[in-house]
Motif scaffolding. Structure first.
Motif, short mmCIF file in Angstrom:
data_model
loop_
_atom_site.label_atom_id
_atom_site.label_comp_id
_atom_site.label_asym_id
_atom_site.label_seq_id
_atom_site.Cartn_x
_atom_site.Cartn_y
_atom_site.Cartn_z
N PRO A 129 -11.06 -10.56 6.03
CA PRO A 129 -10.62 -11.90 5.65
C PRO A 129 -9.22 -11.83 5.03
O PRO A 129 -8.93 -10.92 4.24
CB PRO A 129 -11.65 -12.33 4.61
CG PRO A 129 -12.11 -11.06 3.99
CD PRO A 129 -11.95 -9.96 5.01
N LEU A 130 -8.40 -12.78 5.37
CA LEU A 130 -7.03 -12.79 4.82
C LEU A 130 -6.68 -14.18 4.35
O LEU A 130 -6.76 -15.14 5.11
CB LEU A 130 -6.03 -12.40 5.92
CG LEU A 130 -6.11 -10.98 6.47
CD1 LEU A 130 -5.23 -10.87 7.71
CD2 LEU A 130 -5.68 -9.98 5.42
N TYR A 131 -6.30 -14.29 3.11
CA TYR A 131 -5.83 -15.58 2.60
C TYR A 131 -4.51 -15.33 1.87
O TYR A 131 -4.50 -14.67 0.83
CB TYR A 131 -6.89 -16.19 1.68
CG TYR A 131 -6.48 -17.52 1.09
CD1 TYR A 131 -5.95 -18.53 1.92
CD2 TYR A 131 -6.61 -17.78 -0.26
CE1 TYR A 131 -5.58 -19.75 1.39
CE2 TYR A 131 -6.24 -19.00 -0.80
CZ TYR A 131 -5.72 -19.98 0.04
OH TYR A 131 -5.33 -21.18 -0.48
N GLY A 162 -12.90 -20.03 2.21
CA GLY A 162 -13.43 -19.02 1.29
C GLY A 162 -13.80 -17.74 2.01
O GLY A 162 -14.06 -17.73 3.21
N GLN A 163 -13.84 -16.67 1.22
CA GLN A 163 -14.02 -15.33 1.78
C GLN A 163 -15.36 -15.19 2.53
O GLN A 163 -15.42 -14.57 3.59
CB GLN A 163 -13.97 -14.33 0.62
CG GLN A 163 -13.66 -12.92 1.04
CD GLN A 163 -13.67 -11.98 -0.16
OE1 GLN A 163 -13.67 -12.43 -1.31
NE2 GLN A 163 -13.69 -10.70 0.10
N ALA A 214 -15.09 -16.76 5.85
CA ALA A 214 -14.21 -15.94 6.71
C ALA A 214 -15.00 -14.75 7.27
O ALA A 214 -14.91 -14.43 8.46
CB ALA A 214 -12.99 -15.48 5.92
N ASP A 252 -6.19 -6.79 1.35
CA ASP A 252 -5.05 -6.73 0.43
C ASP A 252 -4.66 -5.29 0.14
O ASP A 252 -3.93 -5.02 -0.80
CB ASP A 252 -5.38 -7.46 -0.87
CG ASP A 252 -6.64 -6.90 -1.53
OD1 ASP A 252 -7.30 -6.03 -0.92
OD2 ASP A 252 -6.97 -7.33 -2.65
N GLN A 295 -6.39 -3.04 -1.13
CA GLN A 295 -7.07 -2.40 -2.28
C GLN A 295 -8.13 -1.43 -1.77
O GLN A 295 -8.28 -0.35 -2.28
CB GLN A 295 -7.68 -3.46 -3.20
CG GLN A 295 -6.62 -4.26 -3.94
CD GLN A 295 -7.18 -4.92 -5.19
OE1 GLN A 295 -7.59 -6.07 -5.15
NE2 GLN A 295 -7.21 -4.20 -6.30
N ARG A 350 -3.67 -3.71 -6.56
CA ARG A 350 -3.00 -4.64 -5.65
C ARG A 350 -1.50 -4.53 -5.92
O ARG A 350 -1.07 -4.69 -7.07
CB ARG A 350 -3.48 -6.05 -5.93
CG ARG A 350 -3.16 -7.03 -4.83
CD ARG A 350 -3.49 -8.44 -5.30
NE ARG A 350 -4.56 -9.09 -4.56
CZ ARG A 350 -4.38 -9.64 -3.36
NH1 ARG A 350 -3.22 -9.59 -2.76
NH2 ARG A 350 -5.39 -10.24 -2.76
N VAL A 396 -1.16 -11.95 -4.58
CA VAL A 396 -1.89 -12.13 -5.84
C VAL A 396 -3.39 -12.23 -5.57
O VAL A 396 -3.81 -12.59 -4.48
CB VAL A 396 -1.45 -13.41 -6.59
CG1 VAL A 396 -0.06 -13.24 -7.16
CG2 VAL A 396 -1.52 -14.62 -5.67
N LYS A 444 -7.01 -13.75 -5.54
CA LYS A 444 -7.39 -15.14 -5.27
C LYS A 444 -8.50 -15.62 -6.20
O LYS A 444 -8.96 -16.74 -6.10
CB LYS A 444 -7.86 -15.29 -3.82
CG LYS A 444 -6.92 -14.69 -2.79
CD LYS A 444 -5.54 -15.31 -2.88
CE LYS A 444 -4.51 -14.72 -1.93
NZ LYS A 444 -4.27 -13.29 -2.00
N TYR A 445 -8.94 -14.75 -7.09
CA TYR A 445 -10.08 -15.10 -7.94
C TYR A 445 -9.77 -14.97 -9.41
O TYR A 445 -9.04 -14.08 -9.82
CB TYR A 445 -11.27 -14.20 -7.63
CG TYR A 445 -11.78 -14.35 -6.23
CD1 TYR A 445 -12.52 -15.47 -5.87
CD2 TYR A 445 -11.52 -13.39 -5.28
CE1 TYR A 445 -12.99 -15.62 -4.58
CE2 TYR A 445 -11.98 -13.52 -3.99
CZ TYR A 445 -12.73 -14.64 -3.65
OH TYR A 445 -13.19 -14.78 -2.39
N ARG A 458 -15.24 -17.02 -10.88
CA ARG A 458 -16.12 -16.42 -9.89
C ARG A 458 -17.45 -15.98 -10.51
O ARG A 458 -18.49 -16.04 -9.86
CB ARG A 458 -15.41 -15.22 -9.24
CG ARG A 458 -16.30 -14.47 -8.26
CD ARG A 458 -15.51 -13.60 -7.33
NE ARG A 458 -14.83 -12.53 -8.02
CZ ARG A 458 -14.01 -11.67 -7.42
NH1 ARG A 458 -13.76 -11.79 -6.13
NH2 ARG A 458 -13.42 -10.71 -8.09
#
Ligand code: UDP
Ligand code: MG
Length: 317
Positions: free
Chosen positions: A12-14, A75-76, A79, A98, A100, A203, A207, A209-210, A214
């Protein structure tokens, strides 16, 4: 359409435009030497920074790369779902996009999947996690709570890097933020879950996303998952149990009040206990009825889509 690959990698990519190119390069370097056919499904979760466009450009010169673009940010979990629905491999790999998670870990995770009699899910464990304390501390407690509540003892529910058999993943519907509960939900279907320590990197671009929000969402999802795991096919047992308890307490109180009214000639009209007894009895009746309603809904759910309440073993392991 080309023959189905053995492995589908879902990412997933946002808003990860700075990461997508390195991600694809690292994935290729890690996946090529494994010597199995694969596809990489990049799911652009409604990015606004051109991630989807960049991914499409990269896909032009890389036949193993497929891009799915969601119309908005769903949302992840959504995705991942989109990726699972389009994955053609018998084995599905999931990972964050990302950088990570380290694509080099995919090889060892795949090896673990086939170890011994084989597993159905192998989860990554970010033993040395490079995230701020504001993420690590809630995570620490969440992992213990989820392990305890679901009975599936893994160290790191939050790690996206996982390897799963496609038949397992395709049999699970995901809602809310539930991708992290896949091992727990799947284990209630009788799958075997293993864990492997993986590398985790800070990372460096883009940035997170959470935020802390969460944690509450994960806790609420845990509640739902626990309910579905235990009472999903028999909700009347849960509501019925509480219904009977409340009903019995109410009935006891009302019987006692009726007794002293009729035989001891005491007045009961102004006693708080009368109110409590009546309320408890009514609550009991409502809860039992609620259980029956839930039972109807559950049957509609299962029967309308021919979804059995059991899961068959589909391989000969
Ligand atoms: N992500 C996504 N949709 C969202 C939020 C995140 O697809 O609504 C992706 C994100 O691009 C990344 C992965 O999910 O590839 C994990 O997100 P992030 O790194 O922000 O989470 P963290 O590592 O901070 O927990
Ligand atoms: Mg991250």
């Amino acid at each position: 359409m080309s023959a189905a690959p053995e492995i589908s990698v879902v990412i997933p990519l946002y808003n990860e435009v700075e990461n997508v190119e390195d991600l694809c390069r690292e994935l290729k370097a890690a996946l090529d030497p494994i010597g199995r056919t694969y596809e990489v499904l990049l799911v652009d979760d409604g990015s606004k920074d051109g991630t989807g466009k960049r991914a499409l450009e990269l896909a032009k010169s890389e036949p193993t790369l497929k891009v799915l673009r969601l119309r908005r940010n769903f949302g992840q979990t959504a995705a991942f779902s989109a990726g699972f629905d389009h994955a053609r491999g018998k084995v599905v790999v999931t990972s964050d996009g990302d950088l990570q998670n380290d694509p080099k870990d995919i090889g060892p995770l795949l090896a673990k999947l086939d170890e011994g009699d084989g597993y159905d899910i192998v989860c990554g464990w970010r033993k040395n996690r490079h995230d701020p304390l504001s993420k690590k501390i809630p995570s620490f407690f969440a992992n213990r709570l989820i392990s305890w509540a679901t009975g599936v003892e893994i160290h790191d529910y939050g790690c996206s890097l996982k390897v799963l058999r496609a038949d397992v993943v395709k049999g699970i519907r995901l809602y809310g933020e539930m991708h992290r509960f896949i091992p727990a939900v799947a284990s209630s279907m009788g799958v075997r879950v293993a864990e492997v320590v993986v590398n985790h990197r800070p990372r460096t671009r883009g940035v997170s996303k959470y935020g802390i929000g969460r944690t509450t969402r994960v806790l609420l999802d845990l509640f739902t998952v626990k309910f579905f795991m235990t009472y999903g096919t028999r909700p009347a047992h849960l509501f019925g149990l509480f219904g009977l308890l409340f009903g019995a307490v109410g009935f006891g109180i009302l019987s006692y009040l009726a007794f002293i009214r009729l035989f001891a000639d005491q007045s009961i009209g102004s006693r708080p206990l009368l109110f409590f007894g009546g309320l408890s009895f009514l609550t009991g009746i409502l809860l039992v009825n609620f259980g029956l309603m839930a039972e109807l809904l559950m049957r509609t759910y299962h029967e309308s889509q021919n979804k059995p309440i059991y899961v068959l073993k589909t391989d000969d392991r």
